[in-house]
Design a protein around this motif. Structure first.
Motif, PDB file in Angstrom:
ATOM      1  N   VAL A  16       0.536   7.335   2.281  1.00  0.00           N
ATOM      2  CA  VAL A  16      -1.528   7.497   2.123  1.00  0.00           C
ATOM      3  C   VAL A  16      -1.913   6.687   3.769  1.00  0.00           C
ATOM      4  O   VAL A  16      -2.651   6.918   5.025  1.00  0.00           O
ATOM      5  N   VAL A  33      -9.308  -3.119  12.905  1.00  0.00           N
ATOM      6  CA  VAL A  33      -9.228  -2.767  11.163  1.00  0.00           C
ATOM      7  C   VAL A  33      -7.465  -2.569  10.648  1.00  0.00           C
ATOM      8  O   VAL A  33      -8.039  -3.247   9.595  1.00  0.00           O
ATOM      9  N   SER A  65      -9.153  11.561  15.269  1.00  0.00           N
ATOM     10  CA  SER A  65      -9.650  12.166  15.538  1.00  0.00           C
ATOM     11  C   SER A  65     -10.237  10.834  16.251  1.00  0.00           C
ATOM     12  O   SER A  65     -11.289  11.680  17.916  1.00  0.00           O
ATOM     13  N   ALA A  79      -4.365  10.017  11.247  1.00  0.00           N
ATOM     14  CA  ALA A  79      -6.113  10.975  10.896  1.00  0.00           C
ATOM     15  C   ALA A  79      -7.057   9.854  11.800  1.00  0.00           C
ATOM     16  O   ALA A  79      -7.978  10.803  12.900  1.00  0.00           O
ATOM     17  N   VAL A  80      -7.496   9.170  11.690  1.00  0.00           N
ATOM     18  CA  VAL A  80      -8.188   8.462  12.351  1.00  0.00           C
ATOM     19  C   VAL A  80      -7.462   7.782  14.063  1.00  0.00           C
ATOM     20  O   VAL A  80      -8.516   8.078  15.084  1.00  0.00           O
ATOM     21  N   ARG A 132      -5.885  -5.597   9.767  1.00  0.00           N
ATOM     22  CA  ARG A 132      -6.777  -6.091   9.033  1.00  0.00           C
ATOM     23  C   ARG A 132      -6.056  -6.023   7.922  1.00  0.00           C
ATOM     24  O   ARG A 132      -6.178  -6.728   6.254  1.00  0.00           O
ATOM     25  N   GLY A 133      -6.603  -4.690   7.357  1.00  0.00           N
ATOM     26  CA  GLY A 133      -6.230  -4.241   5.547  1.00  0.00           C
ATOM     27  C   GLY A 133      -4.557  -4.321   5.850  1.00  0.00           C
ATOM     28  O   GLY A 133      -4.659  -3.934   4.533  1.00  0.00           O
ATOM     29  N   VAL A 135      -8.970  -0.106  16.565  1.00  0.00           N
ATOM     30  CA  VAL A 135      -8.509   0.574  15.010  1.00  0.00           C
ATOM     31  C   VAL A 135      -7.321  -0.226  15.058  1.00  0.00           C
ATOM     32  O   VAL A 135      -7.769  -0.508  13.938  1.00  0.00           O
ATOM     33  N   LYS A 140      -1.197   8.735   6.935  1.00  0.00           N
ATOM     34  CA  LYS A 140      -2.284   9.219   7.271  1.00  0.00           C
ATOM     35  C   LYS A 140      -3.652   9.133   7.685  1.00  0.00           C
ATOM     36  O   LYS A 140      -3.989  10.056   8.141  1.00  0.00           O
ATOM     37  N   CYS A 141      -3.411   7.950   6.767  1.00  0.00           N
ATOM     38  CA  CYS A 141      -5.411   7.652   7.403  1.00  0.00           C
ATOM     39  C   CYS A 141      -5.002   7.607   9.023  1.00  0.00           C
ATOM     40  O   CYS A 141      -5.864   7.420   9.492  1.00  0.00           O
ATOM     41  N   ILE A 152       0.815  -1.474  -0.145  1.00  0.00           N
ATOM     42  CA  ILE A 152      -0.286   0.077   0.104  1.00  0.00           C
ATOM     43  C   ILE A 152       0.669   1.036  -0.056  1.00  0.00           C
ATOM     44  O   ILE A 152       2.069   0.854   0.059  1.00  0.00           O
ATOM     45  N   ASP A 153       0.615   1.997  -0.603  1.00  0.00           N
ATOM     46  CA  ASP A 153       1.190   3.410  -0.535  1.00  0.00           C
ATOM     47  C   ASP A 153       1.344   4.040   0.818  1.00  0.00           C
ATOM     48  O   ASP A 153       0.418   4.299   1.632  1.00  0.00           O
TER      49      ASP A 153
END
Lengths: 213, 213, 213, 213
Positions: C163, C198, C174, C170-171, C201-202, C195, C166-167, C159-160
DNA sequence: CATGAATGAGACTTCATTCAT
DNA sequence: CATGAATGAAGTCTCATTCAT
């Protein structure tokens, strides 16, 4: 010594400045009315910046209120004490009427503020209005008490004391007001004497009967 | 014919509109004071647009002035005529005092405008102030003339007529003012009678001598 | 000796005062935002006079900036070190996520300052904005490096990394934000675990292939 | 005809002016933040006088609120509808994520307003804050419902739907924000695809079991 | 003459900053 | 370095007045 006095000096200066602002405001309010005077104007007259006023008074209305309270208290301290004591009620009223001369002389400006602004009702707010009523009530109460006492003693004719008190107040305020507008034309002392004459002729019991006697 | 009447109808309509504006303004000014009423407010109350007001009155101050003149004239027409005629001066004054009851009843709103705004000096400008003085002078003049005549006839004691007139005015205005604020609490007619009693006791010559006689 | 130590003591006192100001300012800024806090307020809270603040910070903005830097550095020192070392990248990320719990606990106030003020842009000026970007870049850079390393090792899916970083940021931000607003309602540790679940897993490569192996 | 249209024309013009003000305000608020924009500034940008703004909006805060509501509603209308319907939940989320591209493209400025000001808390007042929470709740609610449905169907792994929803929102908002700041540098569509990839890998149940089936 | 949107000067008030002590 | 009164620019909002329709 000096160090002990230092806080006092700053405090004195602050009060001095406060007084300068109040003084300038009084002059302007009395001359032009609450709504026709801006905080800018007061600040300029007091030789301060606009914002400085707000270091002493939270708002224009508060400044005005402070002024009203101060002048009212000073004024009442001048005219109400003569109503105290155990003297003859006729003397009390006579003194009361004549005390307005000194009142008008010493507090000419404050009078405009109190008599006019507090009488008109383009008032800054309810706080001021309440104070105004309180002041009126204070004067009317004392005065009517004296008159009632005089009536009980048979010194005065049997008249509604409250109405008589209000009448006398109205007359005196009216005279002072007129005199404040044209100080050199109107002869206040002479007029007060005449008022006394008129009022007493109406009030004083010229027959010999003294009820309490 | 119709064409000859048409301008008259337009004129009538124009005056009608003018009256509606004046009426709305009177109500609002009397209630809230000159500075607390906006032209918008008056326009809305009169059911006109803002700009329309300026087709009838050059400025807010002029509108107020017009109102002052109108209400003053109407009021004076109610209380001054009783001072005319050749009657006994005592009757004239008695009537004058009692006429204030009707005055207060019929022109309650206008009175607030006249007595308060014109007395306070949160006033729009010098024009209004001048008119106010003129009105005061008119009343004082008539009243003092009557008193002077009474004195000459020996009906009244020898008192400065102008001072007496001002005193009487002040008392009456004060009473009306108080009654206007609490209509249901204050019994104006009764108070007027009391005022008359007090005033006359002070003024009327109870000795039998009649100078002019 | 004493003279040699004296500047040190003065220096210590100075720093102490500076800290008191910063502390009071942090509290207030975090609570009410930059524009809703006045220097007066800060001074009062820090028990200093207004002018004293300007002996330490040239302007309100500088004071805020200083605060941002200090809290950011302290915060980053708490969460970035776990990304160092030679451990398994999966452990690093796991630790990173869990370290936010302590972060949120120990620096709740500073977090409000950093996350909200620095994120919103009712900001004092460009200096602050630049610092904010620098901080973001620092976190993103470290994080993406770790992720990239994990990908290279075949631990993570391809995965990039930027990104993904940043994800994750952000999570986490938040979540912390929400938890900061309702500390007793939101169960931060539990949410962080979710979190992690999730996210992993990704991210985590569940197939057996390890590219670098 | 013309006379029938006339009121409509004035109305249209008024709305047009209102829009011009809103547009200018949006631009400025989004760029500089609520506290860094003055009514003067907005008026100048909208080519109106200061007072004119107050013919449309009672206060600065109300103007801002109006803006927030309008942009939020428009934005939500763009991204929420794709969550409706009876499609596969995976498709819904995929569409939802991709819809943010159009969202960011068409409402770049409004987004700054919504995402940043509504996220920071140097907010004009409680009214705005309440609206913000309402909006957040609306998105989170819809999104978590979709995720929960997906989990029930066995499409997604068993994850707390609310946490997942908040995470997804945070990620998307963060991406949009970054893209809004550097439109030419950041490739939003590509990033959204990557986010989708990451998110789905974490969420989607890759094992064959379908609970509901 | 009616309309009412637009105007813009001016009011009150706040607050970052300075400076004499 | 500490103090805090003074400053004055700037902000929000009001309202008497104008003018194109």
């Amino acid at each position: 010594m000096a160090s002990a006095m230092e806080p006092s000096r700053k405090e004195r200066e602050r009060l001095q400045h406060r007084q300068e602002i109040l003084s300038a405001a009084l002059q302007l309010f009395a001359e032009k009315g609450f709504h026709n005077v801006s905080m800018q104007e007061i600040a300029t007259a007091a030789q301060f910046a606009t914002g400085t006023l707000y270091n002493f008074f939270p708002s224009k209305e508060d400044l005005f209120f402070e002024l009203l309270v101060a002048t009212a208290d000073a004024g009442l301290d001048l005219i109400l004490p003569v109503l105290e004591g155990t003297d003859d009620e006729r003397d009390k009223l006579s003194l009361f009427i004549r005390s307005h001369e000194r009142f008008a002389r010493e507090q000419a400006v404050a009078l405009r503020l109190y008599l006019l602004e507090s009488r008109g009702w383009c008032l800054p707010g309810p706080k001021v209005e309440a104070k105004k009523k309180e002041i009126d009530a204070r004067v009317t109460s004392r005065l009517s008490n004296v008159i009632a006492a005089g009536i009980r003693k048979g010194l005065f004719n049997d008249i509604d004391p409250v109405v008589a008190a209000k009448c006398l107040s109205a007359v005196l305020e009216s005279l002072i007001l007129v005199a404040a507008e044209d100080p050199q034309v109107v002869d206040l002392p002479a007029n007060l004497e005449k008022v006394e004459a008129v009022f007493f002729r109406g009030l004083v019991n010229s027959s010999g009967d003294k009820r309490d006697a």
